[in-house]
Design a protein around this motif. Structure first.
Motif, PDB file in Angstrom:
ATOM      1  N   HIS A  20       0.823  -1.205   0.000  1.00 36.37           N
ATOM      2  CA  HIS A  20       0.000   0.000   0.000  1.00 36.37           C
ATOM      3  C   HIS A  20       0.863   1.264   0.000  1.00 36.37           C
ATOM      4  N   HIS A  28      -2.460   1.410   5.673  1.00 37.09           N
ATOM      5  CA  HIS A  28      -2.643   0.084   6.256  1.00 37.09           C
ATOM      6  C   HIS A  28      -3.432  -0.770   5.264  1.00 37.09           C
ATOM      7  N   THR A  29      -3.522  -2.064   5.533  1.00 34.89           N
ATOM      8  CA  THR A  29      -4.185  -2.963   4.586  1.00 34.89           C
ATOM      9  C   THR A  29      -5.662  -3.158   4.897  1.00 34.89           C
ATOM     10  N   SER A  48      -1.841  -9.044   0.793  1.00 37.26           N
ATOM     11  CA  SER A  48      -1.498  -7.664   1.134  1.00 37.26           C
ATOM     12  C   SER A  48      -0.806  -7.664   2.493  1.00 37.26           C
ATOM     13  N   ASN A  50       1.071  -5.331   5.883  1.00 37.22           N
ATOM     14  CA  ASN A  50       1.350  -4.106   6.625  1.00 37.22           C
ATOM     15  C   ASN A  50       2.846  -3.975   6.828  1.00 37.22           C
ATOM     16  N   TYR A  51       3.304  -2.748   6.949  1.00 36.69           N
ATOM     17  CA  TYR A  51       4.707  -2.489   7.248  1.00 36.69           C
ATOM     18  C   TYR A  51       4.793  -1.218   8.070  1.00 36.69           C
ATOM     19  N   ARG A  52       5.872  -1.063   8.815  1.00 38.77           N
ATOM     20  CA  ARG A  52       6.022   0.134   9.632  1.00 38.77           C
ATOM     21  C   ARG A  52       6.171   1.366   8.743  1.00 38.77           C
ATOM     22  N   GLN A  73       8.642  -5.428   4.612  1.00 42.16           N
ATOM     23  CA  GLN A  73       8.111  -5.957   3.354  1.00 42.16           C
ATOM     24  C   GLN A  73       8.876  -7.208   2.929  1.00 42.16           C
TER      25      GLN A  73
END
Length: 317
Positions: A20, A28-29, A48, A50-52, A73
């Motif tokens: 994203h 966020h996803t 999909s 999430n990542y910081r 990721q």
């Protein structure tokens, strides 16, 4: 992360992994616009992740590795490699795709040694052209920490909540134009964060690395929208002076570019529209085209597109 599968009992289905966007600052996803069910119904396993983001994901912090959001990721891509077969997916047929900061992340992953072999095709929609040196990133983090009366170290910043760190980042964002003489054009962008070219985790800017053949075995689709800057333009629907337009061309355009060349290229455009186009060219459109050109120069295969369709005519494409 989220996984959608058209048939968990299948085998060998192609896999698409979505990254994203959100200015490396937010996102966020759980966004309902990014529900993967539609793509899954076409016969792919859709993932999909999430990542910081923000300080936690992209700030330069003493005592922490750079590009933590990108490392997240890569961790997700390792999970896909090890587990996606259980959902009917083929770990040897993985495409990563992302938009805006997600597109910039895809460009980064293409040239990161730790991501090598984890995906086989890449789609970068509207990748921004901003990548930071270590010195610039450290200076930016120093200003964010100063908003909190702290130093940019793990020991001091971990005392603050994510919400507090986010507010401090937004505080700097409002002040960023004051730093344009010291930080260059990035001070005029809508984010204080970008991937950090540190020579190790991210060895080089994607354009140089791709031109050197860093990902020649990965097919790339790269595209941008026609009116990239319309969502970010603080002067949208306001008159822009000839002086501001000329200053913007001088600051953001190539050395050989002049305001008269823009006017000749877009003869029906107002000065306000031209101002928006110059910003779109610098931040998104030309970096995207250069990414495809660099990949081809390095022996890879790339396809380039422009999206001109618009949902809301007032905002353009």
């Amino acid at each position: 992360l989220n996984v959608w599968s058209p048939d968990p009992g299948a085998a060998g289905l192609p896999v698409m992994v979505w990254i994203h966007g959100g200015r490396y600052l937010e996102g966020h996803t759980a966004n309902p616009h990014q529900d993967g069910a539609l793509l899954a119904r076409t016969g792919v396993v859709m993932v999909s992740l999430n990542y910081r983001v923000g300080v936690e994901g992209f700030a330069s912090i003493a005592g922490a590795p750079n590009n933590r959001g990108l490392l997240d990721q890569i961790a997700a891509l390792h999970w896909v490699h090890d587990n996606i077969a259980a959902f009917g997916g083929n770990p040897a047929n993985v495409s990563v795709f992302g938009q805006s900061a997600g597109g910039g992340s895809v460009a980064s992953l293409l040239v990161m040694p730790a991501a090598k072999g984890l995906f086989h095709r890449a789609i970068a929609q509207s990748p921004p052209g901003t990548f930071f040196t270590e010195n610039l990133a450290a200076t930016v983090t120093g200003e964010i920490a100063a908003e909190l009366g702290a130093r940019p170290t793990v020991a001091e910043l971990q005392q603050f909540s994510s919400h507090t760190l986010s507010n401090a980042s937004l505080g700097l964002l409002r002040r960023m134009p004051d730093f344009v003489n010291a930080w260059g054009p990035m001070a005029l962008t809508p984010t204080p964060f970008s991937p950090i070219v540190d020579g190790v985790i991210l060895p080089d800017a994607p354009w140089r690395a791709l031109a050197g053949g860093a990902a020649r075995g990965v097919n790339l689709v790269c595209g941008h929208t026609r009116d990239e800057y319309s969502l970010f333009n603080p002067l949208r629907r306001q008159p822009v002076s000839d002086k501001l337009f000329a200053e913007t061309v001088d600051r953001l355009g190539p050395d050989t570019c002049t305001p008269s060349q823009y006017r000749a290229a877009y003869p029906g455009a107002t000065t306000s529209q031209l101002y928006e186009t110059v910003n779109a060219d610098w931040l998104f459109r030309m970096p995207c085209q250069h990414l495809a050109t660099a990949h081809c120069a390095g022996g890879g295969t790339a396809w380039l597109y422009e999206l001109a369709w618009c949902l809301n005519p007032d905002e353009g494409a």
